[in-house]
Design a protein around this motif. Sequence first.
Motif, PDB file in Angstrom:
ATOM      1  N   ARG A  43       0.826  -1.207   0.000  1.00 40.26           N
ATOM      2  CA  ARG A  43       0.000   0.000   0.000  1.00 40.26           C
ATOM      3  C   ARG A  43       0.863   1.262   0.000  1.00 40.26           C
ATOM      4  O   ARG A  43       0.518   2.268  -0.621  1.00 40.26           O
ATOM      5  CB  ARG A  43      -0.937  -0.009   1.199  1.00 40.26           C
ATOM      6  N   ALA A  44       1.983   1.230   0.728  1.00 35.40           N
ATOM      7  CA  ALA A  44       2.874   2.384   0.732  1.00 35.40           C
ATOM      8  C   ALA A  44       3.473   2.619  -0.649  1.00 35.40           C
ATOM      9  O   ALA A  44       3.614   3.766  -1.103  1.00 35.40           O
ATOM     10  CB  ALA A  44       3.984   2.178   1.762  1.00 35.40           C
ATOM     11  N   ARG A  45       3.833   1.525  -1.348  1.00 35.93           N
ATOM     12  CA  ARG A  45       4.347   1.673  -2.706  1.00 35.93           C
ATOM     13  C   ARG A  45       3.282   2.243  -3.638  1.00 35.93           C
ATOM     14  O   ARG A  45       3.555   3.095  -4.490  1.00 35.93           O
ATOM     15  CB  ARG A  45       4.844   0.317  -3.214  1.00 35.93           C
ATOM     16  N   CYS A  46       2.041   1.780  -3.472  1.00 34.61           N
ATOM     17  CA  CYS A  46       0.936   2.307  -4.282  1.00 34.61           C
ATOM     18  C   CYS A  46       0.700   3.786  -3.980  1.00 34.61           C
ATOM     19  O   CYS A  46       0.452   4.584  -4.899  1.00 34.61           O
ATOM     20  CB  CYS A  46      -0.326   1.497  -4.012  1.00 34.61           C
ATOM     21  N   ALA A  47       0.792   4.174  -2.708  1.00 34.40           N
ATOM     22  CA  ALA A  47       0.625   5.585  -2.354  1.00 34.40           C
ATOM     23  C   ALA A  47       1.710   6.441  -2.982  1.00 34.40           C
ATOM     24  O   ALA A  47       1.445   7.568  -3.434  1.00 34.40           O
ATOM     25  CB  ALA A  47       0.640   5.740  -0.832  1.00 34.40           C
ATOM     26  N   GLY A  48       2.943   5.926  -3.038  1.00 31.01           N
ATOM     27  CA  GLY A  48       4.013   6.666  -3.691  1.00 31.01           C
ATOM     28  C   GLY A  48       3.760   6.863  -5.176  1.00 31.01           C
ATOM     29  O   GLY A  48       3.997   7.950  -5.720  1.00 31.01           O
ATOM     30  N   LEU A  49       3.264   5.829  -5.851  1.00 29.87           N
ATOM     31  CA  LEU A  49       2.965   5.951  -7.279  1.00 29.87           C
ATOM     32  C   LEU A  49       1.821   6.939  -7.521  1.00 29.87           C
ATOM     33  O   LEU A  49       1.857   7.723  -8.482  1.00 29.87           O
ATOM     34  CB  LEU A  49       2.612   4.580  -7.858  1.00 29.87           C
ATOM     35  N   LEU A  50       0.808   6.893  -6.664  1.00 26.98           N
ATOM     36  CA  LEU A  50      -0.306   7.838  -6.810  1.00 26.98           C
ATOM     37  C   LEU A  50       0.168   9.271  -6.589  1.00 26.98           C
ATOM     38  O   LEU A  50      -0.242  10.190  -7.314  1.00 26.98           O
ATOM     39  CB  LEU A  50      -1.415   7.484  -5.823  1.00 26.98           C
ATOM     40  N   ALA A  51       1.021   9.474  -5.593  1.00 24.21           N
ATOM     41  CA  ALA A  51       1.546  10.819  -5.354  1.00 24.21           C
ATOM     42  C   ALA A  51       2.390  11.297  -6.531  1.00 24.21           C
ATOM     43  O   ALA A  51       2.326  12.484  -6.910  1.00 24.21           O
ATOM     44  CB  ALA A  51       2.368  10.832  -4.063  1.00 24.21           C
ATOM     45  N   ASP A  52       3.179  10.398  -7.115  1.00 31.45           N
ATOM     46  CA  ASP A  52       3.957  10.765  -8.299  1.00 31.45           C
ATOM     47  C   ASP A  52       3.045  11.203  -9.444  1.00 31.45           C
ATOM     48  O   ASP A  52       3.274  12.238 -10.091  1.00 31.45           O
ATOM     49  CB  ASP A  52       4.819   9.587  -8.751  1.00 31.45           C
ATOM     50  N   GLY A  53       2.003  10.408  -9.697  1.00 27.81           N
ATOM     51  CA  GLY A  53       1.092  10.737 -10.783  1.00 27.81           C
ATOM     52  C   GLY A  53       0.341  12.033 -10.549  1.00 27.81           C
ATOM     53  O   GLY A  53       0.182  12.857 -11.466  1.00 27.81           O
ATOM     54  N   MET A  54      -0.110  12.262  -9.318  1.00 25.37           N
ATOM     55  CA  MET A  54      -0.828  13.502  -9.028  1.00 25.37           C
ATOM     56  C   MET A  54       0.089  14.711  -9.181  1.00 25.37           C
ATOM     57  O   MET A  54      -0.336  15.772  -9.657  1.00 25.37           O
ATOM     58  CB  MET A  54      -1.409  13.436  -7.615  1.00 25.37           C
ATOM     59  N   ALA A  55       1.348  14.567  -8.789  1.00 20.36           N
ATOM     60  CA  ALA A  55       2.296  15.670  -8.961  1.00 20.36           C
ATOM     61  C   ALA A  55       2.544  15.958 -10.441  1.00 20.36           C
ATOM     62  O   ALA A  55       2.609  17.129 -10.854  1.00 20.36           O
ATOM     63  CB  ALA A  55       3.609  15.335  -8.256  1.00 20.36           C
ATOM     64  N   LEU A  56       2.673  14.905 -11.251  1.00 22.72           N
ATOM     65  CA  LEU A  56       2.872  15.114 -12.685  1.00 22.72           C
ATOM     66  C   LEU A  56       1.659  15.776 -13.329  1.00 22.72           C
ATOM     67  O   LEU A  56       1.795  16.691 -14.152  1.00 22.72           O
ATOM     68  CB  LEU A  56       3.160  13.765 -13.358  1.00 22.72           C
ATOM     69  N   GLY A  57       0.450  15.299 -12.979  1.00 22.95           N
ATOM     70  CA  GLY A  57      -0.756  15.892 -13.541  1.00 22.95           C
ATOM     71  C   GLY A  57      -0.934  17.341 -13.134  1.00 22.95           C
ATOM     72  O   GLY A  57      -1.352  18.190 -13.943  1.00 22.95           O
ATOM     73  N   THR A  58      -0.602  17.661 -11.886  1.00 23.60           N
ATOM     74  CA  THR A  58      -0.707  19.049 -11.423  1.00 23.60           C
ATOM     75  C   THR A  58       0.272  19.947 -12.165  1.00 23.60           C
ATOM     76  O   THR A  58      -0.072  21.069 -12.580  1.00 23.60           O
ATOM     77  CB  THR A  58      -0.452  19.110  -9.913  1.00 23.60           C
ATOM     78  N   ALA A  59       1.500  19.478 -12.334  1.00 24.00           N
ATOM     79  CA  ALA A  59       2.491  20.275 -13.059  1.00 24.00           C
ATOM     80  C   ALA A  59       2.091  20.463 -14.519  1.00 24.00           C
ATOM     81  O   ALA A  59       2.328  21.535 -15.101  1.00 24.00           O
ATOM     82  CB  ALA A  59       3.865  19.612 -12.968  1.00 24.00           C
ATOM     83  N   ALA A  60       1.480  19.440 -15.118  1.00 24.62           N
ATOM     84  CA  ALA A  60       1.072  19.544 -16.518  1.00 24.62           C
ATOM     85  C   ALA A  60       0.015  20.619 -16.733  1.00 24.62           C
ATOM     86  O   ALA A  60      -0.105  21.165 -17.846  1.00 24.62           O
ATOM     87  CB  ALA A  60       0.546  18.195 -17.010  1.00 24.62           C
ATOM     88  N   VAL A  61      -0.762  20.947 -15.706  1.00 30.40           N
ATOM     89  CA  VAL A  61      -1.772  21.998 -15.823  1.00 30.40           C
ATOM     90  C   VAL A  61      -1.221  23.351 -15.375  1.00 30.40           C
ATOM     91  O   VAL A  61      -1.494  24.390 -15.993  1.00 30.40           O
ATOM     92  CB  VAL A  61      -3.023  21.617 -15.011  1.00 30.40           C
ATOM     93  N   MET A  62      -0.426  23.363 -14.307  1.00 27.90           N
ATOM     94  CA  MET A  62       0.036  24.636 -13.749  1.00 27.90           C
ATOM     95  C   MET A  62       1.071  25.322 -14.627  1.00 27.90           C
ATOM     96  O   MET A  62       1.074  26.555 -14.735  1.00 27.90           O
ATOM     97  CB  MET A  62       0.601  24.411 -12.346  1.00 27.90           C
TER      98      MET A  62
END
Length: 445
Positions: free
Chosen positions: A300-319
């Motif tokens: 679950r911790a590994r999955c949380a890290g991947l989700l955080a990575d993806g959310m950071a990439l998606g946020t940067a792609a818009v900002m």
Amino acid sequence: MSLSDVRGHTLRISVRAHVGVFVREVDLSVPAVSAISEMLPEITELCGAPQITRPWRASTAAGQGIDMAVPLHATGLTHGSVIILSPAEPVDAPILRDSAEALVVHSRGSGAAGALTGAAAVGSILVVVLLLPFIGVPYALAAGAGTALLVLIWFRRRTLLAPVITLLAAASAATFVLGGSAPVPGVEWAWVVLAATGTTVATLTLLSALGAVGSRFLAATATAALLVSVCCLGFAVPAGSATPTPVSVVAALGVVAGLVAISATPSLATTLAGLEVPRLPTAGQDLSIADGNQPDVDVRARCAGLLADGMALGTAAVMVPSLLAFSWVGGLGPQLLALATAGATVLHAARYRPTVPAYSLAVTAFAGMAGAVLAAATQPTTATVLIAAATVIALTTAVGWAGRVSTVEPTTAVWWERMEIASIVAALPLAAWVGGLFALVRGLG
């Protein structure tokens, strides 16, 4: 010491035989003129060491090798020394290669392993080109997306097909809403973007159920789609002489939504991954409430890290494009908003250890600094040019002073955190200014 004294001298040593899980130690009194190799059969017999297929190796307790063919008095051992006997490590024989063999061995890569998946992706796009003259753009794009989806389900080729399916489906929905005509600037654009983002989320949900997309790609695309949907609210702002351009309104909303997403990323990622906070008993509760733990916490911790990575990439792609978009309009307001966003994101990035979120926030901060300079270049005034010059100096000299700032005292770090909070708080009214909220309220009066 004379030779006769050496011959009559004995050493009291400890010999420890260590073979795998077998460990046994014996205390011996041996002649100082004898070598370990001469006494090795008797020593192993006294230790009861097992038979091994490799030669024995002698070393000190610290791991320094001892020459087994040299007399003990010449090895520097003294009374009470410890000798470790263990199997010698195998030494790989040198491999002799000619130039052709060396080129083959040092050629890295797996060749065109993904060419077949690429062929399926290109074929799906060519379906769109083939059907375009007969059934129109929306249905041709939908047919291409359906073709790629069928290939994915049937052949399980998932490397490139998931992005192709998502893009074709979103483009099909957008062109269907357009209806073959260019939309009038305003609310019509909002419906086009909302159709594309809604279809993207629905497609990703289907692909996730099929196991065709990873957590990082799913989180990145879904985050970007949701933030773009929030930006569509900017198209509803009525245009007027006092309000800014629609680009500034939409971009300002993108920055605000991105700052909210950055703040919510850690807690949202852990919640989606199913990580639970350890429970501590309160007064009067049974102490066994704190004994429960998740057996798959690492997964679950590994999955949380991947989700955080993806959310950071998606946020940067818009900002990043949002910052550059309203900065292109120019002026003091866009410049201050870009600087406030840069300050909030760069200080936030300094606290991240994972690579992907840290670089995503850093790129966003750099885009904010670039936007501050771009706003001054578009509408140069004394204030904007001075602020832009200070920004350029701070950015170009960061290599020299950033390392000192990162190793500050805890009390100074508290002030950095307060500056980050101040930047976030300042970005909200500045976004309202750039987005035309103040002008809209003034116009209502």
